[in-house]
Design an enzyme around this catalytic site. Structure first.
Site, PDB file in Angstrom:
ATOM      1  N   ARG A  30      -0.635   6.516  -6.723  1.00 57.02           N
ATOM      2  CA  ARG A  30      -1.835   7.370  -6.823  1.00 57.02           C
ATOM      3  C   ARG A  30      -1.459   8.845  -6.728  1.00 57.02           C
ATOM      4  NH1 ARG A  30      -3.654   3.695  -3.322  1.00 57.02           N
ATOM      5  NH2 ARG A  30      -3.824   5.150  -1.567  1.00 57.02           N
ATOM      6  N   ASP A  31      -0.498   9.166  -5.876  1.00 57.62           N
ATOM      7  CA  ASP A  31      -0.043  10.556  -5.799  1.00 57.62           C
ATOM      8  C   ASP A  31       0.418  11.047  -7.174  1.00 57.62           C
ATOM      9  OD1 ASP A  31      -0.422  11.462  -3.207  1.00 57.62           O
ATOM     10  OD2 ASP A  31       1.412  10.539  -2.462  1.00 57.62           O
ATOM     11  N   ALA A  64      23.908  -1.217 -10.782  1.00 56.71           N
ATOM     12  CA  ALA A  64      23.676   0.065 -11.462  1.00 56.71           C
ATOM     13  C   ALA A  64      23.576   1.200 -10.449  1.00 56.71           C
ATOM     14  CB  ALA A  64      22.408   0.001 -12.303  1.00 56.71           C
ATOM     15  N   ASP A  65      24.063   2.363 -10.827  1.00 53.81           N
ATOM     16  CA  ASP A  65      24.039   3.536  -9.945  1.00 53.81           C
ATOM     17  C   ASP A  65      22.720   4.292 -10.018  1.00 53.81           C
ATOM     18  OD1 ASP A  65      26.764   3.334  -8.993  1.00 53.81           O
ATOM     19  OD2 ASP A  65      27.387   3.946 -10.999  1.00 53.81           O
ATOM     20  N   CYS A  96       2.788 -13.412 -22.621  1.00 56.51           N
ATOM     21  CA  CYS A  96       2.703 -13.448 -21.161  1.00 56.51           C
ATOM     22  C   CYS A  96       1.267 -13.744 -20.720  1.00 56.51           C
ATOM     23  CB  CYS A  96       3.268 -12.164 -20.568  1.00 56.51           C
ATOM     24  SG  CYS A  96       3.705 -12.330 -18.823  1.00 56.51           S
ATOM     25  N   THR A 104       0.831  -1.210   0.000  1.00 58.45           N
ATOM     26  CA  THR A 104       0.000   0.000   0.000  1.00 58.45           C
ATOM     27  C   THR A 104       0.863   1.255   0.000  1.00 58.45           C
ATOM     28  OG1 THR A 104      -0.231  -0.187   2.408  1.00 58.45           O
ATOM     29  CG2 THR A 104      -1.996  -1.104   1.058  1.00 58.45           C
ATOM     30  N   HIS A 117       8.703 -11.281 -23.398  1.00 60.68           N
ATOM     31  CA  HIS A 117       8.108 -10.037 -23.900  1.00 60.68           C
ATOM     32  C   HIS A 117       8.941  -9.394 -25.012  1.00 60.68           C
ATOM     33  CE1 HIS A 117       4.898  -9.276 -20.893  1.00 60.68           C
ATOM     34  NE2 HIS A 117       5.690  -9.919 -20.050  1.00 60.68           N
ATOM     35  N   SER A 146      31.107   4.416  -2.277  1.00 61.33           N
ATOM     36  CA  SER A 146      30.120   4.662  -1.228  1.00 61.33           C
ATOM     37  C   SER A 146      30.265   3.579  -0.168  1.00 61.33           C
ATOM     38  CB  SER A 146      28.715   4.693  -1.842  1.00 61.33           C
ATOM     39  OG  SER A 146      27.745   4.979  -0.868  1.00 61.33           O
ATOM     40  N   GLU A 172       7.835  -7.263 -27.179  1.00 58.77           N
ATOM     41  CA  GLU A 172       7.354  -5.886 -27.361  1.00 58.77           C
ATOM     42  C   GLU A 172       8.033  -4.908 -26.427  1.00 58.77           C
ATOM     43  OE1 GLU A 172       4.823  -7.226 -23.884  1.00 58.77           O
ATOM     44  OE2 GLU A 172       5.980  -8.108 -25.518  1.00 58.77           O
TER      45      GLU A 172
END
Length: 1293
Positions: A315-316, A676-677, A1133, A308, A1258, A886, A1260
């Protein structure tokens, strides 16, 4: 009520997991069997044909052998009085199949437990393992399920007798309802209701509490501050807003909407017009950005809390402006120590936790699944994240205390796109209809805003649990499709104003909606759609049921809006209308009263402003004692620290290719290593412009230096995004998420110091704006343990997310070391100019220390100089590989680069100052780049001229070792495979606990292989040749039905692929077919697209298929289509799963398999290698023998044949079209090269005439080269997968 048995609910290894959990809880269970049970509530009896039809609809999942279960029955069902998401979708399918007598279907799980007699405590412990007490119940006999369909009467309103009992009445209500009202707020309410001469209703108090909670009103960030007796001239929020005042460039919306908006690129947005035909619309593609946290719910119920959390943030984004399009997501977690059983680490002390929250291990086993599942089902790729574990007894500003993340951080965020004309909200006209769009109200998530505003342990356990919401992502997808149809109308968009429904439910959303537009509202409570008729007015108005939006539509546009909703099957209701007077009225027609009758100014206007008078504290902590630490032991521990270690178990569960616009996900190179950064997406399918996002957080540093922690978080986000082609700092915007234990000694002043460091100093100096953010001010957990008071307090935690506009996504540099680029050099870029501060480092943490001095960004001009040079070199394609320094320091940076490149490396520390440990493991700002040896000197000079120290530290080696030297002295050396084992074992252990352990072990073994060639490519055709071009030049575009059902999410990229091949792609919803609005007779081709039709409630694709087979109109349409000579079809799929269940109406498909749960029992998102087989498939003409990587994203892809004979027949007819293969071309039988366990690597199959092809991967999503996670350098604009779409065009002539 009819009762229909279903398939086994748990696989053998899931039963084994449950048995282990029973054993751990000392519950003496001998055996458990579980199966689904279905309950049908009928208006009248079914006839024999209908009974068989219903049985067929409810037949899904693994086949069940006839048997009588043994043991004590524990029947788990949804809570009576509620309607589950499964129920609403399954009932929809039944109705679409013509079974109108079915009032409702519901599902439970019957657990049969064989055990000796269990005592009460054992019974309770067992039940806790079997159900979710918030939304489920347990019965001990089948007949009791009848209560699922009982109708309960609504509960009445309650009032609080303030006029009679005064302030005391409100104090009691405050505690009983968990309102978290402050003393001055109680006074404010008493004064106002006395003035109004009436008693408040409970619903009004709850509404006020939610709307004015810290969670919603951000009181601390808006407070007046006095620190060490000195009055401060700015609030925290004003200091953040200062970044916008100094650098407003490229910001289109800030601080006033659900998300911020920045200027994006001009691109051809691809969507259907009002006739349903897809086309490109060239316009500004502005970027919206939002990052939320969902910490409190995730501590209580990790799966639902994280799900949630992601859903609310999506949703925001969708509710920004007048409606917009979420595009790509991120997720992050900070938790206390995992303490993995059998794998407890030397630094992991056992401190305990309160009963009401779950363990960090449970959070990380379940929470990421919730976040991933929501994103997957909604159809948003999650492309970047972070994971930190921290729990330590330290000496900090308060002396010795335990700091950590018992209250976790669950970060959910992302970016999207919005049209220029929709960036600003519209005007709500007087009389406008006020609408709730989305799912029904349910009695869950009550008081979430107030609950999350309290330190963990201040509210009752029941209130804590009640504040957790539950998720239904397929519903949110339907709502988003409605929003998409609206914004795609441009000037005719019927949405005037829109907000998402989050904390506080409708009680916060509707007042916010009308108040923001300077309006009031009249509402009718009984118009709110509800799945629980017994709820009280408070429960209906204030619950936080998810997947809802509130919006206003002018009366004259209501019919069009309704038409859109009906087509998308998205529920909506007109709940009220806007008034000119700023007053809120809620009428209840059932009880004929007004639960709410308040001026908006009482609710939202003049609540007391907070003042904070605090004292600052400085940390005094001893330095890390290096004397007993060896480099070898440091390497072993640091590579096992979850913050540093392989995070594959968090990544492969999440779809990272949906949309077809993903350019850079977490996985890097031919070996798909998660290093990946940043994340990068394309603005559309017709451009190389795009967007990037990255995360920066260095939270343990705050225990030593609040300001340094904040500066380093900002700097790290910049370092992580620096490998993309952005150009200028002004094209980067930041989101700042602030977490603090407000009220804990020293933390408030520390928070002020951190906000000032960023808002008043660093960001203005860098010309970077922070237009969006979020705060969570209750990051502390307190409890009693046998009379001893305990607490765990989080460090002040700033998580920065950087969003950038990318000029050319092809220029993005990854950490993959390239061994195919001739003579190269590794350069260390050191922004600290030789400092090696170890305070708050991973090295200190794994040796149970904090250290004394934290690393810091000492001079912002150094970061500016670094970024400017990097941008020049990235645009020139002068850098072969890039990775920032880092967590884990230089050693980790180089090691991860070697993993990604599957190569050895040798580095020399002699140019650096300090001890071996300090040089290898300090986490000062820096980066390592790989450049050609010929350019190394010139590049070094560029960085030095910009004020950045640059050292040549080594290069690649022929052997598979990582060697560290100091001149001629060998400091450390180890096989890369052994380092990979250390780095990946944490992920393996977590995967083995959560998923099929056999699969986990196979993947762990493959990661250590020194002979695995990774992803390889072998092409038997020229992908640059456009074989469809001569036919496109004829000017005729054959019509292609881009078919989707509710929950399908991969249709846009599919339409784009067929559009590029010369087809007219048309949006066709199943509701169009069922209603007769559209006939398949109009189309030459049909493609069934991927996603989660009906949320896969009756098996993946099976509900969709049955709504065709058992609906006469739909069956006739599809049968006619498949029998036509000049028709063809593709299923990918979910569409593959659906078509595999239509065998009875597809000629030549009788030997097809169906597709069931993956062998790993987990959603698998991978880049897999497939080989095209010799088959009659028209799509793969001329491609046989070619081997290519392709995106895989599914949970149910294992091909299951009806029998061995059927499998043999399928193989012998030559209809197998695709197989999963290894990098050397053998059929893949092991996981993850075979991601789902399909026999003989089967991943695609066709009909005997080749007209219909179904495949689980997939194509596409990867028809453009830039959409592939990895590809050879010599591929052009189109990837080889574009050929299959062009083959279809060629076939039609």
């Amino acid at each position: 009520m009819e009762i229909i048995r279903g398939a086994p609910a748990l696989s053998a290894f899931r039963v084994q997991q449950l048995m282990k959990a029973c054993d751990a809880a000392a519950i003496p269970v001998r055996h458990i069997y579980a199966e689904f049970m279905h309950f049908a509530h009928l208006t009248n009896a079914l006839n024999d044909t209908q009974t068989l039809q219903l049985a067929s609809i409810l037949t899904y999942g693994p086949a069940i052998e006839a048997h009588t279960p043994k043991g004590q029955l524990y029947l788990v069902t949804p809570r009576p009085g509620t309607i589950s998401p499964w129920s609403s979708k399954a009932t929809d399918i039944a109705h679409n199949c013509g079974l109108s007598q079915i009032k409702r279907l519901e599902r439970g799980i019957a657990y049969y437990v064989e055990a000796d007699t269990l005592d009460a405590s054992q019974q309770k412990a067992l039940q806790a393992l079997l159900y979710d007490r918030m939304v489920e119940v347990i019965f001990d006999d089948m007949a009791a399920a009848e209560t699922l369909f009982d109708r309960t009467e609504p509960k009445a309103l309650a009032s609080v007798n303030v006029l009679g009992e005064g302030r005391r009445a409100l104090e009691v209500a405050n505690s009983r309802l968990g309102l978290a009202l402050a003393e001055d707020e109680i006074d404010y309410l008493v004064d106002n209701f006395v003035r109004l001469k009436r008693n408040p209703n409970d619903i009004e108090l709850m509404m006020f509490a939610q709307a004015n909670s810290e969670h919603c009103r951000h009181k601390i960030f808006n407070a007046d501050w006095t620190i060490d007796g000195v009055v401060q001239d700015k609030s925290l929020f004003k200091m953040i807003k200062n970044t916008y005042a100094v650098t407003p460039d490229n910001v289109l919306s800030a601080y006033k909407d659900n998300a911020a908006v920045m200027t994006g690129s001009v691109a051809g947005r691809f969507f259907p017009d009002e006739t349903g035909v897809y086309a490109y619309h060239v316009e500004p593609c502005h970027i919206l950005m939002k990052v939320e946290t969902h910490n409190h719910p995730t501590a209580i119920s990790p799966y639902a809390g994280a799900a949630t959390g992601s859903g609310g943030e999506i949703r925001d984004e969708g509710a920004t402006g007048r409606g917009s399009k979420p595009k790509a997501g991120l997720v992050g977690f900070s938790v206390s120590n995992l303490n993995i059983p059998g794998f407890i680490q030397p630094w992991e002390a056992q401190y305990g936790k309160p009963e009401r929250i779950v363990t960090p291990l449970e959070i990380m086993l379940e929470g990421p699944l919730g976040g991933a599942a929501f994103n997957n089902e909604f159809g948003r790729p999650a492309l970047v994240g972070y994971f930190r574990t921290y729990e330590q007894e330290v000496s900090s500003h308060n002396g010795v205390e335990v700091r950590g993340y018992h209250k976790p951080i669950m970060l959910a965020g992302g970016l999207g796109n919005i049209r220029e004309d929709h960036v600003q909200k519209g005007e709500i006209t007087v009389g406008a209809k006020l609408i709730v769009l989305g799912g029904p109200a349910m009695n869950i998530g009550l008081g979430g805003g107030a609950a999350s505003s309290m330190a963990s342990g201040q509210s009752s356990e029941d209130l804590d649990f009640a504040s957790v919401q539950r998720e239904n992502p397929e519903m949110e997808r339907r709502c988003q499709e409605v929003i998409d149809r609206c914004w795609q109308l441009g000037d005719d968009n019927p949405i005037q104003f829109i907000h998402d429904v989050g904390a506080g439910g409708l009680s916060n959303a509707f007042p916010e909606l009308v108040n923001d537009a300077d309006r009031g509202g009249r509402f009718n409570l009984r118009n709110v759609p509800s799945d629980e008729p017994g709820m009280s007015p408070l429960e209906i108005w204030c619950n936080e049921s998810q997947e809802r939006y509130v919006l206003s539509v002018a009366p004259e546009n209501l019919a069009r809006f309704e038409q859109i909703c009906l087509r998308e099957r998205a529920p909506f209701a007109v709940v009220g209308e806007a008034t000119s007077e700023q007053h809120l009225t809620l009428a209840d027609s059932h009880f004929n009263n007004k639960p709410i009758d308040l001026p908006l100014e009482v609710l939202l206007g003049k609540a007391p402003k907070m003042s904070r008078d605090v004292v600052s504290k400085k940390a005094l902590s001893p330095a890390l004692d290096e004397s007993q630490i060896t480099v070898d032991e440091a390497v072993t521990r640091i590579l096992s620290l979850p913050t540093v270690a392989d995070k594959s178990f968090l990544i492969t569960i999440g779809d990272r290719s949906v949309t077809g616009l993903v350019n850079r996900d977490q996985m890097v190179g031919p070996w798909q290593v998660p290093v990946a950064d940043c994340a990068v997406t394309a603005a559309s399918f017709d451009t190389y412009a795009g967007e990037a996002m990255s995360i920066g957080e260095r939270t343990p540093l705050a225990l030593l230096d609040f300001g340094a922690s904040a500066r380093m978080a900002v700097a790290e986000s910049i370092m992580n995004i620096a490998g993309t082609d952005i150009g200028s700092f002004k094209r980067i915007k930041l989101s700042a998420n602030w977490m603090s234990a407000a009220g804990h000694p020293g933390e408030d002043a520390g928070l002020y110091e951190a906000v000032k460091a960023v808002g008043e100093e660093l960001c203005p100096q860098l010309e970077i704006t922070i237009p969006v953010g979020k705060d969570s001010m209750s990051m502390k957990t307190a409890w009693e343990d046998n009379g001893v008071h305990k607490s765990v307090t989080s460090p002040m935690s700033l998580v920065i997310t950087a969003f950038g506009v990318v000029q050319d996504i092809r220029n993005t540099v990854t950490p993959e070391l390239r061994s195919d680029k001739g003579d190269t050099a590794l350069l260390l870029l050191d922004l600290s100019h030789g400092k090696t501060r170890l305070g708050g480092s991973c090295l200190a943490q794994v040796f149970s220390s904090l250290g004394d001095v934290a690393p810091d960004l000492d001079d912002s001009t150094t970061l500016k100089g670094f970024f400017e040079v990097m941008q020049t070199l990235v645009a020139d394609q002068s850098i072969l590989a890039y990775h920032d320094r880092s967590d884990g320091g230089l050693f980790t940076t180089v090691t991860e680069m070697a993993f990604a490149g599957n190569t050895g490396a040798e580095i020399d520390l002699s140019a650096l100052q300090g001890s071996d440990l300090a040089r290898l493991f300090n986490e000062e700002l820096g980066a390592v780049i790989q450049v050609s040896q010929a350019q190394a000197e010139a590049i070094t000079a560029q960085f030095i001229a910009a004020g950045v120290a640059c050292h040549a530290i080594g290069g690649l080696t022929e052997h598979n070792k990582l060697v560290v030297k100091d001149g001629s002295r060998v400091v450390f050396q180890q096989q890369r495979s052994e380092l990979r084992r250390l780095w990946s074992q944490t992920s393996y252990k977590m995967q083995a606990l959560r998923d099929n352990p056999d699969c986990a072990l196979e993947e762990f073994s493959l990661k250590q292989s020194e002979t695995d060639p990774g992803l390889t490519v072998k092409l038997n055709f020229d992908p640059s040749q456009d074989v469809a071009a001569p036919y496109i030049l004829k000017g005729i575009a054959p019509k292609m039905a881009i078919l989707r059902e509710q929950g399908v999410n991969s249709h846009v990229e599919m339409a784009a692929a067929f559009d590029r091949a010369g087809f007219e792609s048309r949006d066709v919803h199943m509701s169009d077919i069922l209603s007769g609005r559209i006939s398949l007779d109009e189309f030459q081709g049909l493609v069934a697209c991927g996603g989660f039709s009906y949320g896969d409630v009756l098996g993946a694709g099976e509900g969709w298929a049955k709504s065709i087979l058992f609906n006469q109109r739909a069956r006739d349409e599809f049968s006619r289509f498949f029998e036509r000579d000049l028709s063809f079809a593709l299923g990918v799929c979910n569409g593959c799963q659906m078509l595999s269940n239509l065998k009875e109406i597809i000629p030549g498909s009788e030997h097809w398999p169906r597709f069931v749960r993956n062998r790993s029992e987990r959603f698998e998102a991978r880049v897999s290698l497939v080989e095209v087989q010799q088959s009659p498939s028209l799509f793969f003409e001329g491609m046989a023998g070619s081997r290519m990587p392709i995106a895989v994203s599914h949970g149910e892809g294992l091909a299951e044949f009806a029998s061995m004979q059927a499998m043999t027949a399928a193989e012998s007819t030559g209809t197998v079209a695709l197989r999963y293969v290894t990098g050397t071309g053998e059929i893949a039988t092991q996981y993850p090269q075979n991601p789902n366990g399909s026999p003989n690597g089967l991943s695609g199959i066709c009909s005997t005439d080749g007209k219909v092809t179904i495949m689980m991967p997939h194509p596409e999503r990867v028809f453009r080269t830039v959409a592939n996670s990895w590809h050879p350098d010599n591929w052009g604009e189109d990837s080889p997968w574009m050929r299959m779409f062009r083959n279809a065009r060629v076939k039609l002539g």
